[in-house]
Scaffold this motif. Structure first.
Motif, PDB file in Angstrom:
ATOM      1  N   UNK A  46      43.077  47.037  52.384  1.00 21.79           N
ATOM      2  CA  UNK A  46      43.225  46.115  53.390  1.00 21.79           C
ATOM      3  C   UNK A  46      44.123  44.962  52.720  1.00 21.79           C
ATOM      4  N   UNK A  47      43.685  44.265  51.691  1.00 21.47           N
ATOM      5  CA  UNK A  47      44.370  43.196  51.257  1.00 21.47           C
ATOM      6  C   UNK A  47      44.430  42.919  49.716  1.00 21.47           C
ATOM      7  N   UNK A  48      45.140  42.380  49.188  1.00 19.94           N
ATOM      8  CA  UNK A  48      45.151  41.998  47.542  1.00 19.94           C
ATOM      9  C   UNK A  48      44.276  40.541  47.715  1.00 19.94           C
ATOM     10  N   UNK A  49      43.347  40.780  47.146  1.00 20.03           N
ATOM     11  CA  UNK A  49      42.738  39.714  46.714  1.00 20.03           C
ATOM     12  C   UNK A  49      42.547  38.608  45.460  1.00 20.03           C
ATOM     13  N   UNK A  50      43.460  39.426  44.362  1.00 16.87           N
ATOM     14  CA  UNK A  50      43.507  38.806  43.371  1.00 16.87           C
ATOM     15  C   UNK A  50      44.486  39.239  42.538  1.00 16.87           C
ATOM     16  N   UNK A  51      45.327  38.390  41.535  1.00 18.59           N
ATOM     17  CA  UNK A  51      46.313  38.922  40.856  1.00 18.59           C
ATOM     18  C   UNK A  51      46.264  38.689  39.615  1.00 18.59           C
ATOM     19  N   UNK A  52      46.074  39.294  38.627  1.00 22.09           N
ATOM     20  CA  UNK A  52      46.152  39.261  37.062  1.00 22.09           C
ATOM     21  C   UNK A  52      47.400  39.166  36.416  1.00 22.09           C
ATOM     22  N   UNK A  53      47.165  39.234  35.115  1.00 21.16           N
ATOM     23  CA  UNK A  53      48.516  39.497  34.278  1.00 21.16           C
ATOM     24  C   UNK A  53      48.988  40.702  34.324  1.00 21.16           C
ATOM     25  N   UNK A  54      48.286  41.712  34.255  1.00 17.96           N
ATOM     26  CA  UNK A  54      48.631  43.103  34.231  1.00 17.96           C
ATOM     27  C   UNK A  54      47.881  44.081  35.255  1.00 17.96           C
ATOM     28  N   UNK A  55      47.301  43.360  36.210  1.00 17.78           N
ATOM     29  CA  UNK A  55      46.436  44.126  37.234  1.00 17.78           C
ATOM     30  C   UNK A  55      46.310  43.202  38.558  1.00 17.78           C
ATOM     31  N   UNK A  56      45.784  43.918  39.536  1.00 12.55           N
ATOM     32  CA  UNK A  56      45.584  43.582  40.786  1.00 12.55           C
ATOM     33  C   UNK A  56      44.439  43.899  41.439  1.00 12.55           C
ATOM     34  N   UNK A  57      43.712  43.196  42.280  1.00 11.12           N
ATOM     35  CA  UNK A  57      42.495  43.344  42.837  1.00 11.12           C
ATOM     36  C   UNK A  57      42.721  43.363  44.263  1.00 11.12           C
TER      37      UNK A  57
END
Length: 440
Positions: A167-178
């Motif tokens: 559905x949507x990206x809710x968070x972006x980390x250094x080497x990962x996405x949520x």
């Protein structure tokens, strides 16, 4: 006779095909000038001679004709480069060196200068400073942990988009996405943590974590669902907590949070820790971003994380002194983290906020335990002081803290206050909550 029956059968089978339902959703035409197709759904565009200017964005296509694709930004993870270590050789004390140490390269020396830690400070506490640099660089830490033998765990080697809608990206980390995702059959929300598989990745450690967490049955811990390994990435599917993490909630409100709400939140965190400790598990890196909330005021700990070490792209504000000094993690180390979360709930930011990570770690070792504002109640101040005893051997136990007067007074009254607090949020605030990034 046979041909007639065959034709009737074919006609009947065609009438059952739901492909014709597409006519209700889209209208594809050919441009008379360019001869390219216009009005083509995005899901089909790569398979047809479509005009890219006139692609239709739609989620209403029938399931039978939809192409299940992962979000384009997954490619960013696939192409990402993991941070390399800075310490190229063993650190050694050398009083003739500029920073009293040898084994530093140019980059790590620059980081030390940027941190503001002086040569005199390093010279006065060199061994602990070496420990700080090693942890900052990503050294694996020792911890007392009871693991059962790894059960037969297999990653699902298939496209997760076939089962879930991203559905949507809710968070972006250094080497990962949520990502927020929806199960196509159950119509239920989940979260997918996506990160890159690389040649040095420790699959055994991840399987060990999964073998443990998949058997957890605690209402105060986020539930694990399944893991995919596909297109060079891991996809860890977990329970969706629709109000985000505690850090975001704290940063959203300018006013101080009521102590009854704080007491309720801390009690729920302690219930999760009590369960973990009872089965020989240490959280290892408890912080406000690992505490999740849903719209009915439930508080749950996120514990699924295959990494044991503190990387330099992580926030060091919650690290216990014994972790920095002795490079060990005990059950009681979770209590220090709990105290920092309590401090954060009171003061809105953890101690030493906005300082360089190396300086933060130096302060945790060398400065007295932080204290909250005297405007807070005496029992709240006492609770935090008991959590933040620097000597881990004398630090107050979880069992004693759960009987503390601050928790007794607030553990059952704060949930409704938290729900009311969330209900007061307007649409603009909700949007900020979803889009807010990590701690800094």
């Amino acid at each position: 006779m046979g041909n007639k029956q065959s034709q009737e059968s074919l006609s009947s089978s065609k009438s059952d095909i739901k492909l014709f339902d597409v006519k209700k959703c889209i209208s594809i035409q050919r441009d008379p000038v360019t001869r390219k197709l216009i009005g083509v759904p995005k899901e089909w565009a790569s398979h047809l001679d479509a005009d890219q200017k006139y692609i239709v964005e739609t989620n209403k296509l029938p399931e039978e004709v939809r192409t299940h694709e992962l979000p384009d930004c997954i490619l960013e993870i696939q192409n990402s480069i993991y941070n390399q270590k800075n310490l190229q050789k063993e650190l050694k004390i050398d009083t003739n060196a500029d920073l009293c140490l040898t084994g530093l390269n140019v980059e790590i020396e620059k980081e030390i200068y940027n941190s503001g830690v002086s040569r005199n400070e390093i010279e006065n506490d060199t061994m602990n400073f070496i420990s700080i640099l090693e942890i900052y660089d990503g050294k694996e830490l020792q911890f007392k942990q009871n693991f059962n033998e790894v059960t037969q765990i297999e990653f699902l080697i298939q496209n997760p988009a076939e089962k879930y809608i991203f559905i949507e990206q809710i968070e972006k980390g250094v080497n990962c996405k949520l990502y927020k995702i929806i199960d196509r059959q159950l119509n239920k929300g989940f979260v997918a943590k996506v990160f890159k598989f690389h040649e040095n990745f420790n699959c055994y450690r991840l399987k060990r974590e999964i073998s443990f967490i998949q058997n957890i049955d605690c209402p105060c811990i986020v539930k694990y669902n399944e893991t995919y390994l596909y297109s060079g990435c891991f996809f860890i599917i977990q329970e969706y907590m629709n109000f985000g993490n505690l850090r975001k909630l704290i940063r959203l409100f300018d006013k101080k949070i009521d102590e009854s709400i704080i007491g309720y939140i801390l009690y729920q965190i302690m219930l999760g820790l009590k369960y973990l400790h009872s089965i020989g598990k240490i959280h290892k890196h408890l912080n406000s971003k690992k505490v999740l909330i849903n719209e009915i005021g439930e508080i749950k700990l996120l514990i699924m994380d295959y990494k044991i070490e503190y990387k330099k792209d992580k926030d060091p504000f919650w690290i216990a002194p014994e972790t920095l000094e002795k490079q060990i993690i005990e059950e009681i180390s979770d209590i220090w983290c709990l105290g920092i979360i309590a401090y954060e709930l009171s003061e809105r930011d953890p101690p030493y906020f906005n300082q360089h990570p190396i300086r933060v770690m130096y302060n945790i070792i060398n400065l007295p335990s932080p204290k909250i504002s005297k405007q807070r109640s005496n029992i709240f101040q006492d609770f935090i002081q008991l959590c933040l005893i620097k000597n881990y051997e004398k630090r107050t136990s979880l069992r004693q803290l759960m009987k503390h007067e601050f928790i007794i007074q607030n553990k059952d009254t704060g949930q409704q206050g938290l729900i009311q607090l969330m209900k007061k949020m307007n649409l603009n605030q909700k949007s900020k909550l979803k889009k807010s990034t990590s701690l800094k």
